[in-house]
Design an enzyme around this catalytic site. Structure first.
Site, PDB file in Angstrom:
ATOM      1  N   HIS A  37      -9.646  -7.805  -9.173  1.00 40.72           N
ATOM      2  CA  HIS A  37      -9.517  -7.270  -7.814  1.00 40.72           C
ATOM      3  C   HIS A  37     -10.375  -8.140  -6.898  1.00 40.72           C
ATOM      4  CE1 HIS A  37     -11.107  -4.612  -4.554  1.00 40.72           C
ATOM      5  NE2 HIS A  37      -9.852  -4.218  -4.501  1.00 40.72           N
TER       6      HIS A  37
ATOM      7  N   GLU B 102     -10.616  -1.649 -10.279  1.00 43.14           N
ATOM      8  CA  GLU B 102     -11.507  -1.974  -9.164  1.00 43.14           C
ATOM      9  C   GLU B 102     -12.567  -0.891  -8.977  1.00 43.14           C
ATOM     10  OE1 GLU B 102      -8.148  -1.497  -6.104  1.00 43.14           O
ATOM     11  OE2 GLU B 102      -9.893  -0.894  -4.959  1.00 43.14           O
TER      12      GLU B 102
ATOM     13  N   LYS C 140       0.863  -1.176   0.000  1.00 42.89           N
ATOM     14  CA  LYS C 140       0.000   0.000   0.000  1.00 42.89           C
ATOM     15  C   LYS C 140       0.900   1.227   0.000  1.00 42.89           C
ATOM     16  CE  LYS C 140      -4.002  -1.597  -0.287  1.00 42.89           C
ATOM     17  NZ  LYS C 140      -4.889  -1.209  -1.385  1.00 42.89           N
TER      18      LYS C 140
ATOM     19  N   GLU D  67      -5.634 -12.125  -6.210  1.00 44.00           N
ATOM     20  CA  GLU D  67      -5.394 -11.156  -5.137  1.00 44.00           C
ATOM     21  C   GLU D  67      -5.916 -11.779  -3.851  1.00 44.00           C
ATOM     22  OE1 GLU D  67      -7.060  -7.168  -5.458  1.00 44.00           O
ATOM     23  OE2 GLU D  67      -5.872  -6.568  -3.724  1.00 44.00           O
TER      24      GLU D  67
ATOM     25  N   ASP E 191       0.300  -0.088  -4.840  1.00 49.19           N
ATOM     26  CA  ASP E 191      -1.086   0.350  -5.019  1.00 49.19           C
ATOM     27  C   ASP E 191      -1.273   1.657  -4.267  1.00 49.19           C
ATOM     28  OD1 ASP E 191      -3.806   0.665  -5.173  1.00 49.19           O
ATOM     29  OD2 ASP E 191      -4.327  -1.217  -4.160  1.00 49.19           O
TER      30      ASP E 191
ATOM     31  N   ASP F  70     -13.591  -6.154 -10.369  1.00 44.56           N
ATOM     32  CA  ASP F  70     -13.924  -6.981  -9.205  1.00 44.56           C
ATOM     33  C   ASP F  70     -15.261  -7.652  -9.499  1.00 44.56           C
ATOM     34  OD1 ASP F  70     -15.053  -7.806  -6.641  1.00 44.56           O
ATOM     35  OD2 ASP F  70     -13.356  -6.739  -5.753  1.00 44.56           O
TER      36      ASP F  70
ATOM     37  N   GLU G 274      -0.592   0.115  -9.288  1.00 48.06           N
ATOM     38  CA  GLU G 274      -2.063   0.034  -9.322  1.00 48.06           C
ATOM     39  C   GLU G 274      -2.683   1.351  -8.864  1.00 48.06           C
ATOM     40  OE1 GLU G 274      -3.489  -3.599  -7.634  1.00 48.06           O
ATOM     41  OE2 GLU G 274      -5.217  -2.649  -6.684  1.00 48.06           O
TER      42      GLU G 274
HETATM   43 CA    CA Z   1      -6.333  -1.759  -5.028  1.00 49.89          CA
END
Ligand code: CA
Length: 385
Positions: free
Chosen positions: A301, A251, A171, A334, A199, A274, A225
């Protein structure tokens, strides 16, 4: 077969240790589950994606007020027709967001009914499996209070590696300079072998993302991402010409219509719809066809409970490699490793990683059974309790 009832379950539980990403603090894990009951005694389950800061009640209201009247009394084998009716009748107030999340949950539950009725996993109904197991990557690395970064992230990375993960996603989105230092420090801490993705959850604009992309090239990042907002598709196209790091997003996009521009202009290298958000099996298989026609990779996602995870696995089994070579570029799963008190219990712990791979369930429908005790334990009624 006829759909006799559509029930919703809002599940929510506070987290003992809240965690942060670039959009804010996640203090609870919630979801909205749809249960479809048929006249043949078959029950199907679906899930609506609930992002970290998303109230599950919005999608629930869409299901109960708008979608349930459309599908009641209908044949679940008309699943494609039902999808188009749900989309078209909610268009003036839908098209994206929670309205599409709601359609996704109903669609997944209908497909679960079909699979259970025929005694086949959904992936076989969708045309068959390109793979029976999949390599997962670890999603985690959220920030928690009282820990020091990057040291805590390197420690977390070591625990993912010890479990058998060979790929993981950091992250980021906490500031340009901080991110650059952090990414280099984690890469140094884990060595060159693990696949590392980042991401930013839309934290930057094109200029800031460009600075990060240039500065992290030596860290061998597999993909970046959501560096920028999903509304800025042109910004993604601009960034893509500047880097050899794959760009990934999706996503926060919905339906074949939403993905049309992303695909036809090749705005990213990797599309990430997703299943529990972009429209369920019916729509995501069409998004997958669009991606295949433009030779783009599709890596869904996934951030839901065990139902969403099981649905993603059924879908992933059917994604054609782009292109289908002797050693094709395979999609990945994921696999969210962040705190989620009922992710596994809800499905009797049915999905696990073994020897670095996750097997795609082969039972009927989603290939899992639902623990109703877990639903009862975490279900929140309309009063909020
Ligand atoms: Ca993400």
């Amino acid at each position: 077969m006829k759909i006799m009832d559509v029930k919703t379950h809002v599940l929510s539980v506070p987290l003992e240790e809240p965690f942060a990403f670039s959009m804010g603090w996640v203090t609870k894990r919630s979801t909205m589950i749809v249960e479809i009951v048929t006249d043949e005694g078959i029950t199907g389950w679906g899930e609506s994606l609930c992002h970290g800061l998303q109230p599950p009640e919005i999608a629930e209201a869409v299901v109960l007020a708008a979608l349930k009247p459309i599908v009641l009394g209908r044949d679940p084998f008309d699943v494609d027709v039902l999808w188009e009716e749900m989309y078209n009748l909610t268009r003036p107030f839908g098209q994206k967001g929670a309205a599409l999340n709601a359609i996704a949950a109903v669609d997944i539950a209908i497909w679960d009914c079909l699979g259970r009725a025929l005694g086949k996993p959904i992936c076989k109904l969708l045309g068959g499996v390109y793979r029976t197991e999949i390599e997962p990557y670890a999603t985690g690395f959220y920030r928690v209070r009282g820990k020091h970064y990057p040291a805590a992230a390197i420690e977390e990375a070591q625990s993912h590696l010890a479990k058998g993960f060979k790929a993981m996603k950091l992250k980021t989105g906490f500031g340009v300079e901080e991110d650059i230092e952090y990414i280099h420090a984690v890469r140094e801490g884990i060595g060159s072998a693990p696949k590392l993705m980042i991401d930013a959850n839309q934290a930057y604009n094109v200029g800031a993302a460009r600075r990060i992309l240039k500065a992290i090239e030596p860290a061998n990042i597999h993909w970046f991402e959501e560096p920028i907002s999903p509304e800025d598709v042109e910004g993604y196209r601009e960034l893509k010409t500047l880097t050899n790091i794959y760009l990934a997003a999706g996503e926060s996009e919905f339906s074949k219509i939403g993905f049309r521009e992303w695909v036809s202009t090749r705005a990213v290298d990797i599309l990430q719809p997703d299943l529990c958000s972009a429209g369920g099996f019916t729509e995501c298989r069409k998004i997958s066809a669009l991606a295949q026609a433009w030779h783009l990779s599709l890596i869904p996602h996934v951030w839901g409970s065990g139902i969403g995870l099981a649905a993603a696995l059924q879908f992933i089994a059917t994604i054609p490699p782009a292109p289908l070579a002797l050693k094709p570029i395979e999609p990945m799963l994921e696999y969210d490793q962040s705190s989620h008190p009922f992710r596994q219990d809800l499905i009797f712990g049915a999905i696990n990683m073994r020897d670095g791979k996750v097997e795609i369930p082969s039972g009927p429908g989603l290939g899992i059974e639902i623990n109703r005790e877990v639903i009862a334990r975490y279900e929140r009624g309309p009063s909020g309790h």
